[in-house]
Design a protein around this motif. Structure first.
Motif, short mmCIF file in Angstrom:
data_model
loop_
_atom_site.label_atom_id
_atom_site.label_comp_id
_atom_site.label_asym_id
_atom_site.label_seq_id
_atom_site.Cartn_x
_atom_site.Cartn_y
_atom_site.Cartn_z
N ILE A 207 0.84 -1.32 -0.50
CA ILE A 207 0.25 0.05 -0.17
C ILE A 207 0.67 1.51 -0.24
O ILE A 207 1.74 1.21 0.82
N GLY A 208 0.64 2.25 -0.93
CA GLY A 208 1.12 3.51 -0.84
C GLY A 208 0.49 4.82 -0.13
O GLY A 208 -1.18 4.35 -0.84
N ILE A 209 1.24 5.06 0.76
CA ILE A 209 -0.22 6.05 1.12
C ILE A 209 0.58 7.53 1.09
O ILE A 209 2.27 8.02 1.81
N GLN B 129 2.55 -4.56 3.82
CA GLN B 129 3.69 -3.35 3.61
C GLN B 129 2.79 -2.17 3.55
O GLN B 129 2.35 -2.06 2.29
N VAL B 130 3.11 -0.92 3.72
CA VAL B 130 2.88 0.11 3.68
C VAL B 130 4.32 1.37 3.50
O VAL B 130 5.41 1.02 3.96
N CYS C 11 3.73 -0.53 -5.85
CA CYS C 11 2.17 -0.93 -4.95
C CYS C 11 1.27 -1.44 -5.88
O CYS C 11 0.95 -0.66 -6.54
N GLU C 12 0.04 -1.83 -5.11
CA GLU C 12 -1.49 -2.36 -5.99
C GLU C 12 -2.52 -1.42 -5.63
O GLU C 12 -3.44 -1.29 -5.87
N ILE C 13 -1.74 -0.70 -4.60
CA ILE C 13 -2.83 0.11 -3.51
C ILE C 13 -1.94 1.49 -3.52
O ILE C 13 -1.23 0.99 -3.05
#
Length: 310
Positions: free
Chosen positions: A4-6, A27-28, A73-75
C-alpha cells in the motif's frame, strides 16, 4: 498481503490509515515531503508491524519521484493535499498542489500497470464548498447526501474550492477513461475530529479542535464561526481511516465518492464536549451516511465520544 502506498500517510488522518494497514499485515510505504524532517513521521515507528513500514521522499509535483513511489504498489491512497486555513498565496499554497498534484497523480497512475486500486481522500467540499454553512439554495436543517448537486462558490475558502476542483478533475478522468486498469474510489469526510497519533503541531484538524476548546479566534474565518455559532457536521478520524481501508480492499466501487459523516452540532456545543461537558443541543444528522453504511458496512461513533478523546 498487498503493498500500500499512502501519500500523506503521516498526517492527522493519514497516520490512522497507516496504523490500520500495518495492523492488518500489509506492506506500507508512506510519503514524506522532506525525508530529513524525521519529526514529521517518527511517530509511525511506534505502530505495530513496523518491519513492514517504509518512508520515502515524495513531492507530488515531481513526476519522476511520483512514478518511483507508486512503481511497486498495488493500492495507492492519495491524501497528500494541503489543509491550510491561514495562507498568503492561495495559488501556490492550495490550488497548485491540490489540482496540479491530482493531475500529475492520475497521469502517473495511468502509466503504472501494477496499481489496481486508487483511493482519493477528497472532502465534504467536493459536495459543498460553503461547508460548514449550507450549500446554495439549502437551509441549515436541510439534509444533504451524495445525490445532491455539488455546490461551488468562488466566495468560498480557497481550500474548499481547490478540493472541489480536484474532485471534478477525478470525475472527468473517470468519464474520459472508461477502460482503466485500476479502480478509483473517493471519500469525502466532513469535519474530522478526534485524537492525533502524533505530537505534530502543523495539523489543522488538531489545531481547530484546540481553538474550539479554548474559544480562540486567530483569524476572521474562525471568528465568524463563533459569531454565527456555526453548525458542524463531524466524523471521527478512526472512522475515516476504517472507511478508507474498506474502500481500498473492496472491489467493484469504481467511480463512487462516499460521504463519511456522523452528527452535527453548533460550535458552542463542540467547545463544551472538548472540555468534557455535555452538549446543550441534541445532535442533528444533516449530512447523510446511509451509502457508507449500506455499501461499506460502516457504523459511525458519536461525536461526543470523539471529542472526549481529543
Amino acid at each position: 498481503m498487498k503493498k500500500i502506498g499512502i501519500i500523506g500517510g503521516s498526517g492527522f488522518i493519514g497516520s490512522h490509515i497507516t496504523k490500520k494497514f500495518l495492523k492488518e499485515g500489509h506492506q506500507v510505504k508512506v510519503s514524506s515531503t522532506n525525508i530529513n524532517k524525521e519529526e514529521k513521521y517518527q511517530h509511525l515507528w511506534k505502530f505495530p508491524n513496523t518491519d513492514k513500514l517504509q518512508i520515502q521522499q515524495l513531492d507530488v509535483a515531481n513526476k519522476e519521484q511520483l512514478t518511483d513511489f507508486v512503481s511497486d504498489c498495488e493500492i495507492v491512497i492519495h491524501g497528500g493535499t494541503p489543509f491550510i486555513l491561514d495562507f498568503k498565496d492561495p495559488q501556490t499554497e492550495l490550488f497548485d498542489p491540490t489540482i496540479k498534484g491530482t493531475e500529475n497523480f492520475l497521469e502517473v497512475i495511468s502509466e503504472t500497470p501494477n496499481v489496481k486500486k486508487v483511493v482519493f481522500i477528497a472532502s465534504v467540499a467536493a459536495y459543498n464548498t460553503n461547508f460548514p454553512m449550507p450549500a446554495g439554495g439549502k437551509y441549515p436543517n436541510n439534509q444533504f447526501d451524495e445525490n445532491d448537486t455539488p455546490f461551488m462558490s468562488k466566495e468560498s475558502h480557497p481550500y474548499a474550492q481547490a478540493k472541489f476542483i480536484a474532485n471534478q478533475t477525478v470525475s472527468k478522468f473517470i468519464d474520459d477513461n472508461p477502460n482503466t486498469h485500476f479502480e478509483i474510489t473517493s471519500v469525502s469526510p466532513v469535519a474530522v475530529m478526534g485524537k492525533s497519533l502524533s505530537n505534530r503541531e502543523d495539523s489543522t484538524s488538531t489545531g481547530l479542535q484546540f481553538l474550539f476548546k479554548n474559544k480562540i479566534a486567530p483569524n476572521p474565518f474562525v471568528q465568524m464561526l463563533y459569531d454565527t455559532n456555526a453548525e458542524f457536521a463531524m466524523v471521527d478520524v478512526k472512522d475515516v481511516a476504517l472507511g478508507i481501508y474498506k474502500l481500498a480492499t473492496i472491489t467493484g466501487l469504481h467511480g463512487k465518492n462516499y460521504l463519511l459523516t456522523s452528527e452535527t452540532y453548533p460550535v458552542s456545543d463542540i467547545s463544551l464536549m472538548l472540555n468534557h461537558k455535555n452538549p446543550i443541543n441534541k445532535a442533528k444528522i444533516i449530512y447523510q451516511n446511509q451509502l457508507a453504511k449500506q455499501e461499506l458496512g460502516m457504523e459511525f461513533q458519536t461525536i461526543q465520544s470523539s471529542l472526549n478523546e481529543y
